[in-house]
Scaffold this active site. Structure first.
Site, mmCIF file in Angstrom:
data_model
loop_
_atom_site.group_PDB
_atom_site.id
_atom_site.type_symbol
_atom_site.label_atom_id
_atom_site.label_comp_id
_atom_site.label_asym_id
_atom_site.label_seq_id
_atom_site.Cartn_x
_atom_site.Cartn_y
_atom_site.Cartn_z
ATOM 1 N N GLU A 97 -1.763 -10.031 -6.240
ATOM 2 C CA GLU A 97 -1.727 -10.738 -7.524
ATOM 3 C C GLU A 97 -1.001 -9.909 -8.584
ATOM 4 O O GLU A 97 -0.237 -10.431 -9.400
ATOM 5 C CB GLU A 97 -3.152 -11.045 -8.031
ATOM 6 C CG GLU A 97 -3.997 -11.840 -7.064
ATOM 7 C CD GLU A 97 -4.836 -10.953 -6.152
ATOM 8 O OE1 GLU A 97 -4.286 -9.991 -5.585
ATOM 9 O OE2 GLU A 97 -6.025 -11.237 -5.995
ATOM 10 N N CYS A 143 -6.823 -7.062 -10.881
ATOM 11 C CA CYS A 143 -5.973 -8.260 -10.814
ATOM 12 C C CYS A 143 -6.419 -9.318 -11.812
ATOM 13 O O CYS A 143 -5.586 -10.035 -12.372
ATOM 14 C CB CYS A 143 -5.962 -8.812 -9.400
ATOM 15 S SG CYS A 143 -5.004 -7.782 -8.274
ATOM 16 N N GLU A 182 0.830 -1.210 0.000
ATOM 17 C CA GLU A 182 0.000 0.000 0.000
ATOM 18 C C GLU A 182 0.863 1.260 0.000
ATOM 19 O O GLU A 182 2.093 1.192 0.080
ATOM 20 C CB GLU A 182 -0.959 -0.055 1.187
ATOM 21 C CG GLU A 182 -1.906 -1.242 1.065
ATOM 22 C CD GLU A 182 -2.953 -1.329 2.152
ATOM 23 O OE1 GLU A 182 -2.828 -0.644 3.185
ATOM 24 O OE2 GLU A 182 -3.915 -2.107 1.962
ATOM 25 N N CYS A 211 -9.480 -8.982 -7.273
ATOM 26 C CA CYS A 211 -10.233 -7.783 -7.672
ATOM 27 C C CYS A 211 -10.217 -7.658 -9.197
ATOM 28 O O CYS A 211 -9.506 -8.386 -9.899
ATOM 29 C CB CYS A 211 -9.637 -6.539 -7.015
ATOM 30 S SG CYS A 211 -8.152 -5.914 -7.832
HETATM 31 N N1 THU Z 1 -6.132 -6.670 -2.315
HETATM 32 C C1 THU Z 1 -5.295 -7.563 -2.916
HETATM 33 O O1 THU Z 1 -4.081 -7.568 -2.659
HETATM 34 N N2 THU Z 1 -5.834 -8.433 -3.807
HETATM 35 C C2 THU Z 1 -7.148 -8.487 -4.134
HETATM 36 O O2 THU Z 1 -7.525 -9.222 -5.033
HETATM 37 C C3 THU Z 1 -8.124 -7.694 -3.386
HETATM 38 C C4 THU Z 1 -7.553 -6.596 -2.576
HETATM 39 C C5 THU Z 1 -5.565 -5.698 -1.384
HETATM 40 C C6 THU Z 1 -5.609 -4.264 -1.836
HETATM 41 C C7 THU Z 1 -5.560 -3.513 -0.534
HETATM 42 O O3 THU Z 1 -4.191 -3.367 -0.150
HETATM 43 C C8 THU Z 1 -6.246 -4.442 0.453
HETATM 44 O O4 THU Z 1 -6.281 -5.720 -0.161
HETATM 45 C C9 THU Z 1 -7.663 -4.021 0.789
HETATM 46 O O5 THU Z 1 -8.424 -3.830 -0.355
#
Ligand code: THU
Length: 138
Positions: free
Chosen positions: A55, A94, A44, A91
Site C-alpha cells: 500500500e 500503511c 523487502e 498495517c
Molecule cells: N505487508 C504489506 O505489504 N502490507 C500490509 O498491510 C501488511 C504487511 C508486507 C510487509 C512484509 O513484506 C510482509 O507483508 C510481511 O509482513
C-alpha cells in the site's frame, strides 16, 4: 474498473512482490475518481526494517505521478493459505500513508480487504479513527 477487477489488479501486482524474507507477497491497487488505477507490491530488503508494504508503495507511486487526492477505493490482497485465510488489513503505517493522500483530496476511501473466502469492506476512517494528517499542519 469494477471492484472485482480492482481486486484482480491487486492480485496481479502481488505476483511481482519481492518478498524473499517473509514469503508473504502482498498486492495493492488504488482506484481514483478519474478512473486511474495505481498498483503496488511489497518490496523487502535484507535489512528487514527497510521493507516497504504494498500500500505504501502504491501511494508513493501515485504521489510521484502528481496525484494529490481523489482516492476512492483500495484493494489489498495477501497470499492464500496464510493467516487462516483471513482478509488482510493494511498495517498501521500503511493506514497513515493512505490517510495522507485521502485527506489531501477530502475522501474517505473504501478499503477492500481480500481474504480467501470473503472480502471485508471498511472505510479508512474506521481503520484509522481520529487520524493525524496534512490538515493539521495548515
Ligand atoms: N505487508 C504489506 O505489504 N502490507 C500490509 O498491510 C501488511 C504487511 C508486507 C510487509 C512484509 O513484506 C510482509 O507483508 C510481511 O509482513
Amino acid at each position: 474498473m469494477s471492484d472485482t477487477e480492482l481486486i484482480a489488479a491487486a492480485r496481479a501486482a502481488a505476483e511481482k512482490a519481492y518478498a524473499p524474507y517473509s514469503d508473504y507477497p502482498v498486492g495493492a491497487a488504488l482506484r481514483f475518481e478519474d478512473g486511474a488505477i495505481v498498483t503496488g507490491t511489497n518490496i523487502e530488503n535484507a535489512s528487514y526494517g527497510l521493507s516497504l508494504c504494498a500500500e505504501t508503495l502504491a501511494v508513493s507511486k501515485a504521489l510521484a505521478e502528481g496525484r494529490r487526492g481523489g482516492l476512492q477505493t483500495v484493494a489489498v490482497v495477501g497470499p492464500v493459505g496464510k493467516g487462516g485465510d483471513a482478509p488482510i488489513t493494511p498495517c498501521g503505517r500503511c493506514r497513515q500513508t493512505l490517510n495522507e493522500i485521502a485527506q489531501l483530496g477530502g475522501t474517505d476511501p473504501l478499503i477492500l480487504c481480500v481474504g480467501a473466502n470473503d472480502v471485508v469492506e471498511v472505510r479508512l476512517s474506521t481503520l484509522l479513527p481520529h487520524s493525524f494528517g496534512p490538515a493539521h499542519l495548515d
